[in-house]
Design a protein around this motif. Structure first.
Motif, mmCIF file in Angstrom:
data_model
loop_
_atom_site.group_PDB
_atom_site.id
_atom_site.type_symbol
_atom_site.label_atom_id
_atom_site.label_comp_id
_atom_site.label_asym_id
_atom_site.label_seq_id
_atom_site.Cartn_x
_atom_site.Cartn_y
_atom_site.Cartn_z
ATOM 1 N N TYR A 31 -4.133 0.357 0.447
ATOM 2 C CA TYR A 31 -4.009 1.772 0.788
ATOM 3 C C TYR A 31 -5.377 2.430 0.932
ATOM 4 O O TYR A 31 -5.578 3.308 1.770
ATOM 5 C CB TYR A 31 -3.187 2.510 -0.266
ATOM 6 C CG TYR A 31 -2.998 3.964 0.063
ATOM 7 C CD1 TYR A 31 -2.169 4.369 1.109
ATOM 8 C CD2 TYR A 31 -3.690 4.949 -0.652
ATOM 9 C CE1 TYR A 31 -2.013 5.710 1.430
ATOM 10 C CE2 TYR A 31 -3.551 6.298 -0.335
ATOM 11 C CZ TYR A 31 -2.706 6.664 0.710
ATOM 12 O OH TYR A 31 -2.570 8.004 1.025
ATOM 13 N N SER A 80 0.780 4.887 -2.201
ATOM 14 C CA SER A 80 0.282 5.943 -1.318
ATOM 15 C C SER A 80 0.229 7.311 -1.985
ATOM 16 O O SER A 80 -0.563 8.164 -1.582
ATOM 17 C CB SER A 80 1.156 6.022 -0.053
ATOM 18 O OG SER A 80 2.499 6.313 -0.400
ATOM 19 N N GLY A 119 0.807 -1.211 0.000
ATOM 20 C CA GLY A 119 0.000 0.000 0.000
ATOM 21 C C GLY A 119 0.838 1.259 0.000
ATOM 22 O O GLY A 119 0.456 2.269 -0.606
#
Length: 418
Positions: A270, A208, A204
């Motif tokens: 994420y 980001s 994730g």
């Protein structure tokens, strides 16, 4: 082998709905854009297989199912009417849609693993993927390939077909190859979760900044897919398939597909609505640029392909696979991002017909291959032009698959799986 065989993403849909229906953890609402994109990709798969009989310069119709190479596994019926437009269409599809389906299938893996835990996650995937794979392999594939047997030379009997089938050394499954490979990726994800419980957050972090910097994530995905695909393409070639019993996959694309699946896990971990696929993110806002770049990247890959296959091409086989692999990775990522941008930007309102398609897409994928071959066989002797035949077969496959899926899903035991 079914070239692109296409698409089983329904388990991802089910996982998404689990997020909506479950209790005890905050669940996001149903993502209309992703749901409709999944349905769109399933329709592309049906169209892709429907027109393969009419592409320009197809392989010859098999005179025996035991002859090598077994082109009939992808080209179950070869018509005498051809249209170059179908060649462009199927080439475009093959550049991206299986990869994008693996990415979409990975989006909800992390949330499912966290919520269900390993044991429940594995049981769910075995039920949603393992049982349908057995059904598609044991029932649908033999039905779908029977028209190919009817077009071979010699007498045709059910006994002869069974004899040939058991003589292959493997078990052709057609598009169901995607189902077992997705199951393998899911099981690998569960194993990784057991030894590295934070691997989703690690992936994730790579996604980001994709909300405001989608180009960076695009370049990262492009680099990773090229690094996994190009060496495999040079070693094995781009057209090779690996087949062990009922388990088949495109050899050079195995790790490339894994990269897209992991990319999906990262984007989902994420946060779908706050990362790359945020409705107000730069990917959606700049859909026009991504669409234009998709066209450019695809045209570049077509130009290179024409150069590579020309009689006066200066490229060796290894050089063609090396450079062609780079163009494939570029086209794949470019087209995938363009469709993600288009659907996140414009698929914002629900429509009952698209909801029905989303509900039935998995069943349509599982059973459509049998309708494809029998409809192609039914109009084989017709004098209709190739474009009309392709449209006619696609319309029949779409309606029959849709209706059959809806009917099967009305059975309680089936509806819990499909």
């Amino acid at each position: 082998m079914a070239s692109s065989g296409a698409t089983l993403i329904r388990p991802a849909v089910a996982a998404h709905r689990d997020e909506v229906r479950g209790a005890g953890v905050a669940r996001p609402g149903y993502n209309v854009a992703l749901g409709y994109l999944r349905g769109f990709l399933v329709v592309l798969v049906l169209a892709h297989h429907s027109v393969l009989a009419y592409i320009d310069s197809p392989p010859p119709q098999a005179t025996s199912l035991l002859a090598q190479p077994p082109y009939w596994r992808a080209f179950m019926v070869v018509d005498s009417h051809h249209w170059v437009g179908f060649s462009i269409f199927t080439g475009f599809n093959d550049d991206f849609f299986m990869s994008l389906m693996f990415l979409l299938s990975g989006l909800f893996v992390w949330s499912s693993l966290q919520r269900k835990g390993n044991a429940s996650f594995v049981r769910d995937r075995m039920r949603r993927l393992g049982i349908p794979f057995l059904f598609a392999a044991a029932i649908i594939a033999p039905l779908a390939y029977y028209p190919s047997y009817l077009l071979t030379t010699g007498a045709h009997t059910a006994t002869g077909y069974i004899h040939d089938w058991l003589s292959f050394g493997d078990w052709p499954t057609g598009p169901a190859w995607f189902i077992w490979l997705l199951l393998a990726f899911d099981l690998a994800g569960a194993a990784l979760f057991a030894v590295a419980p934070n691997f989703g957050e690690m992936l994730g972090r790579l996604a980001s900044n994709a909300r405001e910097h989608p180009v960076r994530f695009f370049l990262l995905l492009l680099a990773a897919s090229a690094a996994t695909f190009i060496p495999m393409a040079v070693i094995f070639g781009t057209a090779a398939w690996t087949s062990i019993g009922p388990f088949q996959f495109q050899t050079a694309r195995l790790f490339h597909y894994a990269v897209y699946f992991l990319a999906g896990i990262g984007v989902g971990a994420y946060g779908i609505d706050r990362g790359l696929l945020a409705p107000d993110g730069k990917l959606a806002r700049h859909w026009g640029r991504w669409t234009l770049w998709m066209v450019v990247a695809f045209l570049l890959s077509v130009v290179f392909f024409l150069i590579a296959i020309s009689k006066n091409s200066p490229l060796s086989a290894n050089s063609a696979n090396l450079i062609g692999g780079a163009f494939y990775a570029l086209a794949c990522a470019s087209i995938s991002f363009a469709f993600l941008a288009l659907f996140v930007r414009f698929a914002t309102r629900r429509r009952w017909i698209y909801d029905s398609l989303s509900e039935n897409e998995y069943g349509m994928y599982l059973i459509h291959y049998a309708f494809v071959s029998w409809l192609q066989l039914a109009i084989l002797s017709s004098s209709l032009p190739a474009i009309e035949k392709g449209i006619l077969v696609f319309a029949g496959v779409l309606l029959l698959s849709w209706g059959a899926s809806a009917a099967l899903r009305s059975i309680p035991g089936v509806s819990r799986i499909v």
